[in-house]
Design a protein around this motif. Structure first.
Motif, PDB file in Angstrom:
ATOM      1  N   ILE A   1       4.340 -12.012  -0.608  1.00 12.24           N
ATOM      2  CA  ILE A   1       4.122 -13.262   0.131  1.00 12.24           C
ATOM      3  C   ILE A   1       2.773 -13.223   0.833  1.00 12.24           C
ATOM      4  CG2 ILE A   1       4.873 -14.606   2.138  1.00 12.24           C
ATOM      5  CD1 ILE A   1       7.765 -13.871   1.351  1.00 12.24           C
ATOM      6  N   VAL A   2       2.547 -12.158   1.584  1.00 12.95           N
ATOM      7  CA  VAL A   2       1.308 -12.063   2.367  1.00 12.95           C
ATOM      8  C   VAL A   2       0.096 -11.964   1.448  1.00 12.95           C
ATOM      9  CG1 VAL A   2       0.067 -10.657   4.059  1.00 12.95           C
ATOM     10  CG2 VAL A   2       2.507 -11.114   4.361  1.00 12.95           C
ATOM     11  N   GLY A   3       0.285 -11.391   0.276  1.00 10.59           N
ATOM     12  CA  GLY A   3      -0.809 -11.338  -0.696  1.00 10.59           C
ATOM     13  C   GLY A   3      -1.075 -12.664  -1.389  1.00 10.59           C
ATOM     14  N   GLY A   4      -0.271 -13.699  -1.054  1.00 11.77           N
ATOM     15  CA  GLY A   4      -0.449 -15.005  -1.658  1.00 11.77           C
ATOM     16  C   GLY A   4       0.068 -15.087  -3.081  1.00 11.77           C
ATOM     17  N   LYS A   5       0.984 -14.168  -3.443  1.00 11.58           N
ATOM     18  CA  LYS A   5       1.443 -14.078  -4.832  1.00 11.58           C
ATOM     19  C   LYS A   5       2.866 -14.574  -5.040  1.00 11.58           C
ATOM     20  CE  LYS A   5      -1.608 -10.138  -5.697  1.00 11.58           C
ATOM     21  NZ  LYS A   5      -1.698  -8.699  -6.059  1.00 11.58           N
ATOM     22  N   HIS A   6       3.504 -15.058  -3.964  1.00 12.99           N
ATOM     23  CA  HIS A   6       4.862 -15.560  -4.143  1.00 12.99           C
ATOM     24  C   HIS A   6       4.815 -17.063  -4.369  1.00 12.99           C
ATOM     25  CE1 HIS A   6       9.095 -16.376  -3.654  1.00 12.99           C
ATOM     26  NE2 HIS A   6       9.328 -15.086  -3.676  1.00 12.99           N
TER      27      HIS A   6
ATOM     28  N   CYS B   1       9.817  -5.747   3.102  1.00 12.24           N
ATOM     29  CA  CYS B   1      10.199  -5.654   1.698  1.00 12.24           C
ATOM     30  C   CYS B   1       8.974  -5.845   0.808  1.00 12.24           C
ATOM     31  CB  CYS B   1      11.247  -6.726   1.397  1.00 12.24           C
ATOM     32  SG  CYS B   1      11.747  -6.854  -0.330  1.00 12.24           S
ATOM     33  N   GLY B   2       9.090  -5.391  -0.446  1.00  8.28           N
ATOM     34  CA  GLY B   2       8.013  -5.653  -1.398  1.00  8.28           C
ATOM     35  C   GLY B   2       7.771  -7.134  -1.584  1.00  8.28           C
ATOM     36  N   THR B   3       8.816  -7.944  -1.422  1.00  7.57           N
ATOM     37  CA  THR B   3       8.638  -9.393  -1.488  1.00  7.57           C
ATOM     38  C   THR B   3       7.752  -9.887  -0.363  1.00  7.57           C
ATOM     39  OG1 THR B   3      10.806  -9.652  -2.519  1.00  7.57           O
ATOM     40  CG2 THR B   3       9.849 -11.610  -1.506  1.00  7.57           C
ATOM     41  N   ASP B   4       7.898  -9.314   0.827  1.00 10.62           N
ATOM     42  CA  ASP B   4       7.037  -9.704   1.943  1.00 10.62           C
ATOM     43  C   ASP B   4       5.575  -9.373   1.647  1.00 10.62           C
ATOM     44  OD1 ASP B   4       9.284 -10.506   3.491  1.00 10.62           O
ATOM     45  OD2 ASP B   4       9.625  -8.416   4.047  1.00 10.62           O
TER      46      ASP B   4
ATOM     47  N   LYS C   1      -3.223 -12.890   5.441  1.00 12.18           N
ATOM     48  CA  LYS C   1      -3.300 -12.995   6.896  1.00 12.18           C
ATOM     49  C   LYS C   1      -1.928 -13.297   7.490  1.00 12.18           C
ATOM     50  CE  LYS C   1      -5.787 -15.302  10.670  1.00 12.18           C
ATOM     51  NZ  LYS C   1      -6.809 -16.328  11.008  1.00 12.18           N
ATOM     52  N   VAL C   2      -1.521 -12.431   8.425  1.00 12.45           N
ATOM     53  CA  VAL C   2      -0.343 -12.699   9.247  1.00 12.45           C
ATOM     54  C   VAL C   2      -0.767 -12.683  10.705  1.00 12.45           C
ATOM     55  CG1 VAL C   2       1.365 -11.820   7.617  1.00 12.45           C
ATOM     56  CG2 VAL C   2       0.321 -10.255   9.272  1.00 12.45           C
ATOM     57  N   GLU C   3      -0.046 -13.414  11.531  1.00  9.90           N
ATOM     58  CA  GLU C   3      -0.363 -13.509  12.950  1.00  9.90           C
ATOM     59  C   GLU C   3       0.917 -13.423  13.770  1.00  9.90           C
ATOM     60  OE1 GLU C   3      -4.233 -16.546  12.629  1.00  9.90           O
ATOM     61  OE2 GLU C   3      -2.261 -17.299  13.287  1.00  9.90           O
ATOM     62  N   VAL C   4       0.837 -12.715  14.895  1.00 11.66           N
ATOM     63  CA  VAL C   4       1.913 -12.782  15.882  1.00 11.66           C
ATOM     64  C   VAL C   4       1.660 -14.030  16.718  1.00 11.66           C
ATOM     65  CG1 VAL C   4       3.030 -11.668  17.841  1.00 11.66           C
ATOM     66  CG2 VAL C   4       2.191 -10.285  15.923  1.00 11.66           C
ATOM     67  N   ARG C   5       2.583 -14.978  16.627  1.00  7.76           N
ATOM     68  CA  ARG C   5       2.389 -16.264  17.292  1.00  7.76           C
ATOM     69  C   ARG C   5       3.526 -16.550  18.273  1.00  7.76           C
ATOM     70  NH1 ARG C   5       0.820 -20.539  12.421  1.00  7.76           N
ATOM     71  NH2 ARG C   5      -1.180 -19.570  11.792  1.00  7.76           N
TER      72      ARG C   5
ATOM     73  N   GLN D   1       2.800  -5.874  17.993  1.00  4.98           N
ATOM     74  CA  GLN D   1       1.635  -5.173  17.448  1.00  4.98           C
ATOM     75  C   GLN D   1       1.656  -5.158  15.916  1.00  4.98           C
ATOM     76  OE1 GLN D   1       1.361  -1.235  19.287  1.00  4.98           O
ATOM     77  NE2 GLN D   1       2.287  -2.026  21.167  1.00  4.98           N
ATOM     78  N   SER D   2       2.325  -6.127  15.327  1.00  5.79           N
ATOM     79  CA  SER D   2       2.603  -6.057  13.889  1.00  5.79           C
ATOM     80  C   SER D   2       1.584  -6.781  13.004  1.00  5.79           C
ATOM     81  CB  SER D   2       4.003  -6.624  13.613  1.00  5.79           C
ATOM     82  OG  SER D   2       4.096  -7.973  14.029  1.00  5.79           O
ATOM     83  N   GLU D   3       0.529  -7.326  13.574  1.00 12.88           N
ATOM     84  CA  GLU D   3      -0.430  -8.072  12.742  1.00 12.88           C
ATOM     85  C   GLU D   3      -1.108  -7.193  11.696  1.00 12.88           C
ATOM     86  OE1 GLU D   3      -3.160 -10.256  15.178  1.00 12.88           O
ATOM     87  OE2 GLU D   3      -1.709 -11.855  15.599  1.00 12.88           O
ATOM     88  N   GLY D   4      -1.220  -5.893  11.972  1.00 10.30           N
ATOM     89  CA  GLY D   4      -1.877  -4.998  11.023  1.00 10.30           C
ATOM     90  C   GLY D   4      -0.924  -4.245  10.127  1.00 10.30           C
ATOM     91  N   ILE D   5       0.348  -4.664  10.102  1.00 12.17           N
ATOM     92  CA  ILE D   5       1.351  -3.877   9.395  1.00 12.17           C
ATOM     93  C   ILE D   5       1.105  -3.834   7.889  1.00 12.17           C
ATOM     94  CG2 ILE D   5       3.027  -5.767   9.065  1.00 12.17           C
ATOM     95  CD1 ILE D   5       5.207  -3.745   9.919  1.00 12.17           C
ATOM     96  N   PHE D   6       0.599  -4.918   7.311  1.00 14.28           N
ATOM     97  CA  PHE D   6       0.400  -4.925   5.867  1.00 14.28           C
ATOM     98  C   PHE D   6      -0.855  -4.160   5.476  1.00 14.28           C
ATOM     99  CE2 PHE D   6       3.306  -8.382   6.664  1.00 14.28           C
ATOM    100  CZ  PHE D   6       4.261  -8.162   5.676  1.00 14.28           C
TER     101      PHE D   6
END
Length: 340
Positions: free
Chosen positions: A43-48, A37-40, A11-15, A316-321
């Motif tokens: 991160i969002v996948g909870g794997k970093h 990046c693949g690192t991002d 989960k990411v949010e525009v805040r 509008q980037s909340e759905g980017i991943f």
């Protein structure tokens, strides 16, 4: 200000978040673009293992200085800049012996502190590089991953007219191929499982192998009369590539581990012995190599432009991943437009 915040795994949010506090000897940067990046994605996948929410992500960014707080290096408001995002401790053995990019406690902007997918960020002036006026903001956002490719060629001891195989046609793999082409490689082969990405590679003039349909080992053997290729850049991070890489490198060939493998892999170490191959790791880049990427990018900007496949407004980037992970959508390098 607006920021794309890693809120919790998946989960990411525009805040609306407070503007960052000024840092000493630093610049307040109005962000323009920030690459994903693949690192991002990890991160969002909870794997970093180090990224802790809430976190403003992003370490591949370009922007304009709005304010300086101290500083002696000549930066001023209005300068377009990119930032070397590595944060080294300065006291461990690698830092003391001239290799702070492999610091024992290496941290990065956008992972260990808030990053560039936001309206503003404060960055120390010693990390900043001015961007050439001839370079667009879109392409300047690719300088950080371009530096990864520059480092890989150095680690691989690439020489003029070497032949090369790149396993993995993601952004790093394609950027590595572009640098190889511009550096005089005699032949460049890229493998992947994504037809759309391989189509981009062919448009750039590279040979391609879709390893869903064909054997890369057989292709290299057939087209080199069994001799193999001079250099292999492993950029995919997958187990099948690790198994193949010693088979496609020639006797005395070089294998550069550019991609980061998240688990142990089976590698045929007999080939390393019998073929006297060299296996070398590559991690991020030195500050000098980052500066080389800054200066090199304008020379290859036409090719770099083909790497950017989507630009998404920050608002509008909340759905980017979800878009990046959607198999129906072809993505290569996705940028966040921090001014929109």
């Amino acid at each position: 200000m607006k920021a794309l915040v890693y809120a919790e795994p998946s989960k990411v949010e525009v805040r609306d978040v407070p503007e960052p506090k000024p840092l000493d000897q630093a610049a307040k940067i109005r962000m323009r673009y920030c690459g994903v990046c693949g690192t991002d994605i990890a991160i969002v996948g909870g794997k970093h293992p180090r990224a802790t929410p809430p976190l403003t992500i992003g370490h591949e960014f370009v922007g304009t200085i709005e304010e300086m707080n101290g500083g002696t290096l000549g930066f001023k408001p209005g300068d377009r800049v990119v930032a070397y995002p590595l944060l080294s401790c300065g006291v461990c053995r690698p830092c003391r012996t001239g290799t702070p990019h492999v610091c024992e406690t290496l941290r990065l902007i956008g992972i260990d502190r808030n990053g560039g997918m936001a309206d503003y960020a404060w960055v120390g002036e010693d990390a900043l590089f001015k961007v050439d006026d001839s370079l667009s903001d879109r392409i300047a956002a690719l300088i950080e991953p371009l530096a990864v490719a520059v480092r890989s060629l150095h680690q691989a001891r690439f020489q003029l007219q070497d032949s090369a195989v790149i396993t993995g046609a993601g952004p790093i793999g394609i950027l590595t191929a572009i640098v190889l082409k511009r550096s005089g490689a005699s032949r460049i082969v890229i493998s992947d499982v994504d037809d759309a990405r391989l189509a981009v590679c062919r448009d750039l003039g590279f040979e391609t192998v879709n390893v869903k349909d064909a054997s890369l080992v057989d292709y290299v053997a057939e087209t080199t009369h069994g001799e193999g290729m001079d250099v292999v850049f492993e950029c995919s991070g997958v187990d099948s590539a690790a198994a193949d890489m010693t088979k496609i490198a020639r006797v005395g060939g070089m294998i550069c581990m550019t991609g980061i493998h998240k688990a142990p892999r089976a590698v045929d170490l007999r080939d390393l012995n019998f073929k006297e191959q060299i296996l070398v790791g590559s991690r991020v880049y030195t500050k000098r190599e980052f500066g080389q990427a800054v200066r090199y990018a304008p020379q290859i900007s036409d090719d770099l432009e083909k790497v950017v496949t989507q630009v998404v407004p920050l608002t509008q980037s909340e759905g980017i991943f979800e878009m990046i992970n959607d198999p129906a959508v072809t993505t290569l390098k996705v940028l966040v437009d921090c001014a929109a």
